[in-house]
Scaffold this motif. Structure first.
Motif, short mmCIF file in Angstrom:
data_model
loop_
_atom_site.label_atom_id
_atom_site.label_comp_id
_atom_site.label_asym_id
_atom_site.label_seq_id
_atom_site.Cartn_x
_atom_site.Cartn_y
_atom_site.Cartn_z
N PRO A 110 -88.56 -32.76 44.44
CA PRO A 110 -88.46 -31.99 43.22
C PRO A 110 -89.10 -30.62 43.38
CG PRO A 110 -90.11 -33.71 43.00
CD PRO A 110 -89.45 -33.90 44.32
N LEU A 111 -88.47 -29.62 42.76
CA LEU A 111 -88.99 -28.27 42.84
C LEU A 111 -89.89 -27.95 41.66
CD1 LEU A 111 -85.85 -26.35 44.07
CD2 LEU A 111 -87.80 -27.14 45.38
N LEU B 289 -96.40 -20.31 41.42
CA LEU B 289 -95.84 -20.04 42.75
C LEU B 289 -94.33 -19.81 42.65
CD1 LEU B 289 -97.59 -22.78 44.92
CD2 LEU B 289 -98.34 -20.44 44.50
N SER B 290 -93.80 -19.08 43.59
CA SER B 290 -92.34 -18.94 43.65
C SER B 290 -91.76 -20.30 44.05
CB SER B 290 -91.94 -17.88 44.68
OG SER B 290 -92.18 -18.36 45.99
N GLU B 291 -90.47 -20.46 43.84
CA GLU B 291 -89.82 -21.74 44.14
C GLU B 291 -89.99 -22.13 45.61
OE1 GLU B 291 -85.29 -23.31 44.26
OE2 GLU B 291 -85.93 -22.37 42.39
N VAL B 292 -89.79 -21.18 46.53
CA VAL B 292 -89.90 -21.52 47.95
C VAL B 292 -91.34 -21.79 48.35
CG1 VAL B 292 -87.77 -20.39 48.71
CG2 VAL B 292 -89.90 -19.10 48.69
N VAL C 58 -95.25 -25.73 50.06
CA VAL C 58 -96.58 -26.32 49.94
C VAL C 58 -96.47 -27.82 49.67
CG1 VAL C 58 -98.67 -26.38 48.51
CG2 VAL C 58 -97.74 -24.18 49.27
N LEU C 59 -95.57 -28.20 48.77
CA LEU C 59 -95.40 -29.63 48.47
C LEU C 59 -94.95 -30.42 49.69
CD1 LEU C 59 -93.72 -29.51 44.95
CD2 LEU C 59 -96.02 -30.30 45.49
N ARG D 24 -99.04 -17.75 51.83
CA ARG D 24 -99.11 -17.02 50.57
C ARG D 24 -99.25 -17.96 49.38
NH1 ARG D 24 -94.36 -13.44 52.64
NH2 ARG D 24 -95.51 -11.92 53.88
N GLY D 25 -98.55 -19.09 49.45
CA GLY D 25 -98.65 -20.07 48.37
C GLY D 25 -100.06 -20.62 48.24
#
Length: 193
Positions: free
Chosen positions: A105-106, A144-147, A152-153, A182-183
């Motif tokens: 999941p995003l 955070l951005s989606e990417v 990270v996840l 960056r994340g």
């Protein structure tokens, strides 16, 4: 017991020294004090009680054989133990990879780990602190951005290596590393604010 005070840290460090010297009783005491924490982490990462329990046993076997590698100069004892558990979980995930990147999941809310039943009866204060920490983390993840969030996840929650992430996301290795770096920096800033 989450070792936060100097006295608790000293107790764990002393137990690790005794384990390094071959004292089996010290390993039992360390297990009693720290297994609920490590099992909770393993269960969140592996999502299966049987695999988490097996990985937990492997962790303490590694502690028994590698306690002499712990050094107070490198950090707190509980952090070292969590590292042992995390690396063991990552080994299990890598060897039994069944998840597809497209099923991750995003949305940050979908990444909320469930609090496992570890058999450890946390008091209301402990549960409140944990809930507050999770809510704060989720708010920061939404920033955070989606990417970045997905990277990270997958890296820290699913155990993907940077190379596996690059292949799964169809992006250059350097780009994936930058997304993660960056994340994590944005998460750190958000959590410290």
């Amino acid at each position: 017991m989450i070792a936060t005070s100097e006295e608790e840290q000293l107790r764990l460090a002393t137990l690790l020294e005794r384990i390094a010297a071959g004292e089996q009783a010290a390993l039992g005491q360390l297990y009693d004090l720290t297994s609920p924490i490590l099992y909770g982490l393993l269960l969140r990462m592996l999502r299966e009680p049987e695999r988490a329990q097996e990985a937990l046993q492997d962790c303490y076997l590694r502690v028994w054989h590698r306690a002499e590698t712990y050094s107070v100069a490198k950090g707190e004892p509980i952090a070292w133990l969590i590292g042992v558990a995390r690396y063991r979980a990552l080994d299990v995930l890598r060897s039994q990879r069944i998840a597809d990147v497209s099923t991750v999941p995003l949305e940050a809310d979908a990444a909320r780990p469930e609090t496992p039943d570890t058999g450890f009866d946390a008091g209301p204060e402990d549960r409140a602190v944990e809930r507050e920490g999770l809510e704060r983390l989720m708010r920061c993840m939404r920033g955070l951005s989606e990417v970045q969030r997905k990277s990270v996840l997958l890296a820290y929650y699913e155990g993907y290596s940077h190379t596996e992430l690059a292949q799964a996301m169809g992006a250059p290795l350097g780009t994936v590393k930058a997304w993660i770096r960056r994340g994590l920096a944005r998460l750190r800033e958000c959590l410290e604010a």
